[in-house]
Design a protein around this motif. Structure first.
Motif, PDB file in Angstrom:
ATOM      1  N   ARG A  23      52.806  41.240  29.477  1.00 55.32           N
ATOM      2  CA  ARG A  23      51.407  40.780  29.463  1.00 55.32           C
ATOM      3  C   ARG A  23      50.981  40.232  30.832  1.00 55.32           C
ATOM      4  NH1 ARG A  23      53.385  43.139  25.343  1.00 55.32           N
ATOM      5  NH2 ARG A  23      54.034  41.864  23.567  1.00 55.32           N
ATOM      6  N   ARG A  24      51.843  39.459  31.424  1.00 57.90           N
ATOM      7  CA  ARG A  24      51.511  38.757  32.662  1.00 57.90           C
ATOM      8  C   ARG A  24      51.203  39.731  33.802  1.00 57.90           C
ATOM      9  NH1 ARG A  24      52.688  33.910  35.491  1.00 57.90           N
ATOM     10  NH2 ARG A  24      53.707  34.256  37.498  1.00 57.90           N
ATOM     11  N   LYS A  25      52.058  40.715  34.006  1.00 54.86           N
ATOM     12  CA  LYS A  25      51.853  41.686  35.080  1.00 54.86           C
ATOM     13  C   LYS A  25      50.593  42.511  34.856  1.00 54.86           C
ATOM     14  CE  LYS A  25      56.715  42.180  36.424  1.00 54.86           C
ATOM     15  NZ  LYS A  25      57.875  43.113  36.508  1.00 54.86           N
ATOM     16  N   LEU A  26      50.317  42.849  33.597  1.00 55.28           N
ATOM     17  CA  LEU A  26      49.113  43.634  33.321  1.00 55.28           C
ATOM     18  C   LEU A  26      47.854  42.838  33.626  1.00 55.28           C
ATOM     19  CD1 LEU A  26      49.889  45.617  30.026  1.00 55.28           C
ATOM     20  CD2 LEU A  26      49.917  46.414  32.391  1.00 55.28           C
ATOM     21  N   MET A  27      47.834  41.549  33.274  1.00 54.47           N
ATOM     22  CA  MET A  27      46.659  40.735  33.574  1.00 54.47           C
ATOM     23  C   MET A  27      46.454  40.609  35.079  1.00 54.47           C
ATOM     24  SD  MET A  27      46.457  37.700  30.706  1.00 54.47           S
ATOM     25  CE  MET A  27      48.128  37.083  30.829  1.00 54.47           C
ATOM     26  N   LEU A  28      47.533  40.384  35.821  1.00 53.94           N
ATOM     27  CA  LEU A  28      47.419  40.243  37.264  1.00 53.94           C
ATOM     28  C   LEU A  28      46.965  41.546  37.918  1.00 53.94           C
ATOM     29  CD1 LEU A  28      50.667  38.148  37.946  1.00 53.94           C
ATOM     30  CD2 LEU A  28      48.309  37.339  38.143  1.00 53.94           C
ATOM     31  N   ALA A  85      58.472  24.793  24.812  1.00 56.68           N
ATOM     32  CA  ALA A  85      58.925  23.431  24.514  1.00 56.68           C
ATOM     33  C   ALA A  85      59.076  22.571  25.756  1.00 56.68           C
ATOM     34  CB  ALA A  85      60.259  23.478  23.759  1.00 56.68           C
ATOM     35  N   GLY A  86      59.202  23.198  26.927  1.00 57.99           N
ATOM     36  CA  GLY A  86      59.385  22.442  28.151  1.00 57.99           C
ATOM     37  C   GLY A  86      58.138  21.664  28.534  1.00 57.99           C
ATOM     38  N   GLU A  87      58.335  20.675  29.407  1.00 60.21           N
ATOM     39  CA  GLU A  87      57.225  19.817  29.815  1.00 60.21           C
ATOM     40  C   GLU A  87      56.352  20.440  30.895  1.00 60.21           C
ATOM     41  OE1 GLU A  87      56.145  16.950  28.558  1.00 60.21           O
ATOM     42  OE2 GLU A  87      57.647  17.192  27.000  1.00 60.21           O
ATOM     43  N   SER A  88      56.888  21.385  31.652  1.00 61.93           N
ATOM     44  CA  SER A  88      56.131  21.953  32.769  1.00 61.93           C
ATOM     45  C   SER A  88      55.100  22.961  32.279  1.00 61.93           C
ATOM     46  CB  SER A  88      57.074  22.634  33.760  1.00 61.93           C
ATOM     47  OG  SER A  88      56.326  23.234  34.799  1.00 61.93           O
ATOM     48  N   HIS A  89      53.910  22.931  32.879  1.00 60.65           N
ATOM     49  CA  HIS A  89      52.864  23.902  32.588  1.00 60.65           C
ATOM     50  C   HIS A  89      53.004  25.155  33.437  1.00 60.65           C
ATOM     51  CE1 HIS A  89      50.063  21.179  30.263  1.00 60.65           C
ATOM     52  NE2 HIS A  89      50.939  20.321  30.755  1.00 60.65           N
ATOM     53  N   LEU A  90      53.803  25.104  34.494  1.00 65.83           N
ATOM     54  CA  LEU A  90      53.934  26.223  35.406  1.00 65.83           C
ATOM     55  C   LEU A  90      54.870  27.272  34.833  1.00 65.83           C
ATOM     56  CD1 LEU A  90      54.191  24.231  38.765  1.00 65.83           C
ATOM     57  CD2 LEU A  90      52.173  25.343  37.768  1.00 65.83           C
ATOM     58  N   SER A  91      54.489  28.527  34.934  1.00 65.70           N
ATOM     59  CA  SER A  91      55.188  29.601  34.231  1.00 65.70           C
ATOM     60  C   SER A  91      56.639  29.747  34.677  1.00 65.70           C
ATOM     61  CB  SER A  91      54.446  30.922  34.431  1.00 65.70           C
ATOM     62  OG  SER A  91      54.357  31.239  35.809  1.00 65.70           O
ATOM     63  N   TRP A  92      56.920  29.692  35.992  1.00 65.07           N
ATOM     64  CA  TRP A  92      58.288  29.917  36.448  1.00 65.07           C
ATOM     65  C   TRP A  92      59.222  28.768  36.063  1.00 65.07           C
ATOM     66  CZ3 TRP A  92      54.044  29.234  39.597  1.00 65.07           C
ATOM     67  CH2 TRP A  92      53.998  28.078  40.371  1.00 65.07           C
ATOM     68  N   ARG A  93      58.684  27.541  36.028  1.00 62.36           N
ATOM     69  CA  ARG A  93      59.510  26.416  35.582  1.00 62.36           C
ATOM     70  C   ARG A  93      59.772  26.490  34.084  1.00 62.36           C
ATOM     71  NH1 ARG A  93      56.984  21.187  38.882  1.00 62.36           N
ATOM     72  NH2 ARG A  93      57.540  21.914  40.984  1.00 62.36           N
ATOM     73  N   LEU A 153      43.108  35.368  39.007  1.00 60.60           N
ATOM     74  CA  LEU A 153      44.510  35.556  39.386  1.00 60.60           C
ATOM     75  C   LEU A 153      45.242  34.224  39.465  1.00 60.60           C
ATOM     76  CD1 LEU A 153      44.094  38.218  42.213  1.00 60.60           C
ATOM     77  CD2 LEU A 153      44.991  38.608  39.909  1.00 60.60           C
ATOM     78  N   ILE A 154      44.537  33.167  39.844  1.00 59.97           N
ATOM     79  CA  ILE A 154      45.181  31.867  40.043  1.00 59.97           C
ATOM     80  C   ILE A 154      45.706  31.281  38.732  1.00 59.97           C
ATOM     81  CG2 ILE A 154      44.836  29.502  40.870  1.00 59.97           C
ATOM     82  CD1 ILE A 154      42.769  30.639  42.844  1.00 59.97           C
ATOM     83  N   PRO A 155      44.845  31.076  37.685  1.00 58.07           N
ATOM     84  CA  PRO A 155      45.399  30.532  36.432  1.00 58.07           C
ATOM     85  C   PRO A 155      46.386  31.479  35.759  1.00 58.07           C
ATOM     86  CG  PRO A 155      43.109  31.205  36.121  1.00 58.07           C
ATOM     87  CD  PRO A 155      43.383  31.254  37.597  1.00 58.07           C
ATOM     88  N   THR A 156      46.165  32.786  35.901  1.00 55.65           N
ATOM     89  CA  THR A 156      47.091  33.742  35.280  1.00 55.65           C
ATOM     90  C   THR A 156      48.482  33.606  35.883  1.00 55.65           C
ATOM     91  OG1 THR A 156      45.265  35.294  34.891  1.00 55.65           O
ATOM     92  CG2 THR A 156      47.505  36.162  34.766  1.00 55.65           C
ATOM     93  N   TYR A 157      48.560  33.541  37.205  1.00 51.77           N
ATOM     94  CA  TYR A 157      49.850  33.432  37.872  1.00 51.77           C
ATOM     95  C   TYR A 157      50.523  32.084  37.595  1.00 51.77           C
ATOM     96  CZ  TYR A 157      53.377  33.244  41.547  1.00 51.77           C
ATOM     97  OH  TYR A 157      54.572  33.133  42.219  1.00 51.77           O
TER      98      TYR A 157
END
Length: 535
Positions: A360-365, A497-505, A474-478
């Protein structure tokens, strides 16, 4: 890395016995005929069952596609405009016609909220049946409308029916499909939705429209009781044997170890979700819980709003006006618009291939990047088209519009509908998808109301606005949109479940948490066997 205390609490929740983690079958459900029956359900397994499910889901979404698009033909009918009091040529006429189109989105939102209210209590199949009844009633009222007020109520009722179907059908198919087929399922469904959208150009308005919608509705009503219910819903109401049987029928590789492991994952997800405080619309929006349901609501609603901000409605709904601005006259704008719908439908074939392979992520970007570039090209070519070479350059504009539509159909169209069905916990999935659908309805209603005014005011320069929006998306999607493709729905509780909102974390935290979760899985399937199944 996720906070160790949070991990310990979540793993403890999975291990310890929970009280009242299941629910009784709704009393209201017993008064609705149909639904799932293990003796009545189709005796198909594997691919034949998947094809049968796709056929029913595609029929339901085609209902939506046809009902959503038929008004573009009705709105050009002189008799209809006169009957609605919108044939005087005044500004009030544009507002009235745009209002009737937008009212459908209002009904759509009401239907989505209804699904969120009772789909988890009465099941997915019976919710589909109720949606069909609303849709049939709305079609009959639209065909017999004698004035503006009558038509307004008919449009709302028809929207309620489509809101039911477009909210619950993707949930139903996502909960039945193999993890690596969920995206392809939704892509196939919306291929048929676009097929429904093109059907309207072949039928006169009003009566034939009602006949088609009523026919599709009755086909669905008759067929639905012969289909499998969501195994997650069946487990939730303590029908474990039925859930296991459904999984056996719907999995392409129904090995006993894999079926038992999936049943354990579903049950563990129910235990984990029982500790969440977000089970109502209010708590999902305003209460912070350990499953981060509020974050998921923002992501689910955000993807639906962003897909409307791509600018696709300017082309799909108002295509003839766009081609007229490109310098075409006579019947050419209508013919080009019809060809664009064919290209739009063909783009879904690529989406079927890409949805689960690329995620999904790559297609949106990729979609936002390409549409941003193409939107700029539309303006560039249309500006040059004011010269004597307008006809030649108009062809370039038309080509770019075709590519723009194709790019949207092969990327965003599938993603924006499948993503909300994947990210929510089972306990609040129907409500979460409903909130995302309400966001779609509000965005669609607002944009369709202002489209005529923007076209009249700035013409093709509106695509500069959408070029900038696509690139900004592109910014919020990434940053925030986590990949969900090819994962079990139950794994997504751990992923969020993790606390981070950032996708890679979040991905790193998931890997650590998943490892601990597997080590603590309930007895009955050995840890080594679980790892082999997961591999």
């Amino acid at each position: 890395m996720a906070d160790l205390k949070l991990e310990a609490e979540q793993l403890e929740t999975v291990q310890r016995p929970a009280v009242n983690i299941y629910q009784k079958e709704s009393t209201f459900s017993r008064y609705i005929p149909g639904g799932y029956s293990p003796t009545r359900c189709l005796k198909l397994t594997g691919k034949p069952m998947m094809y049968a499910i796709l056929s029913l889901a595609g029929c339901a979404i085609m209902f939506f596609g046809y009902d959503a698009s038929v008004m573009s033909l009705v709105n050009t009918n002189e008799d209809y405009l006169t009957l609605m009091g919108a044939a005087s040529g005044s500004d009030r006429d544009s507002a009235a016609i745009g209002g009737l189109v937008s009212l459908w989105f209002g009904g759509f939102a009401i239907g989505a909220i209804c699904v969120g209210h009772y789909a988890d209590r009465i099941g997915r199949l019976k919710t589909i049946e109720l949606g069909c009844l609303w849709g049939i009633l709305g079609a009959a009222l639209q065909a017999s409308a004698q004035n503006f007020t009558w038509m307004a109520f008919a449009r709302i009722i028809g929207g309620i029916g489509c809101g039911h179907l477009n909210t619950v059908v993707p949930i139903w198919t996502s909960e039945l499909a193999d993890p690596h087929l969920r995206g392809a399922f939704v892509a196939v469904e919306f291929t048929l939705a676009l097929t429904g959208s093109t059907m309207y150009s072949q039928t006169p308005p009003q009566q034939d429209h009602a006949n088609i919608v009523v026919c599709i509705g009755w086909i669905l009503l008759v067929a639905v009781p012969f289909y499998p219910e969501s195994p997650r819903h069946l487990t939730k109401i303590e029908k474990h044997d039925d859930a296991r049987q459904v999984l056996m029928q719907c999995r392409l590789d129904p090995a006993d170890i894999k079926i038992e492991q999936e049943m354990l994952e579903i049950e563990d997800a129910i235990r984990l979700e029982a500790s969440s405080t977000s089970h109502s619309f209010y708590s999902m929006l305003f209460t912070k819980d350990r499953l981060h349901t509020r974050r998921r609501v923002i992501l689910g609603a955000g993807v639906q709003v962003m897909q409307k901000l791509t600018g696709i409605d300017f082309i799909a709904t108002y295509a003839p006006e766009m081609f007229t601005l490109a310098g075409y006259g006579g019947d050419k704008p209508a013919l080009l618009a019809g060809g664009n719908y064919i290209s739009y439908t063909a783009s879904l074939a690529l989406a079927i291939y890409l949805a689960d392979r690329f995620g999904r992520r790559k297609l949106m970007l990729a979609g936002s990047t390409m549409m941003g570039i193409l939107a700029h090209e539309v303006v560039s070519k249309s500006a040059k088209g004011q010269t004597a070479e307008a006809n030649r350059l108009g062809g370039g504009v038309a080509a770019v519009l075709y590519l723009y539509t194709f790019m949207y159909g092969s990327t965003w169209l599938t993603t924006c509908w499948v993503y909300p069905t994947e990210i929510f916990p089972l306990a609040s999935r129907a409500k979460g998808v409903a909130l995302a659908t309400v966001a779609f309805s509000i965005a669609g209603g607002v944009i369709n109301e202002i489209v005529p005014y923007l076209i009249n005011a700035i013409g093709f320069w509106v695509f500069i606005l959408f070029a900038l929006i696509n690139l900004a998306m592109l910014i919020p999607t990434y940053l925030f949109y986590i990949e969900t493709a090819n994962r079990h729905l139950e794994d997504l509780d751990l992923l969020f479940a993790g606390e981070s909102h950032l996708s890679w974390r979040a991905e790193r935290e998931f890997e650590a948490l998943k490892g601990k979760y597997v080590e603590h899985v309930e007895e009955g399937v050995g840890t080594q066997q679980v790892r082999e199944v997961g591999a």
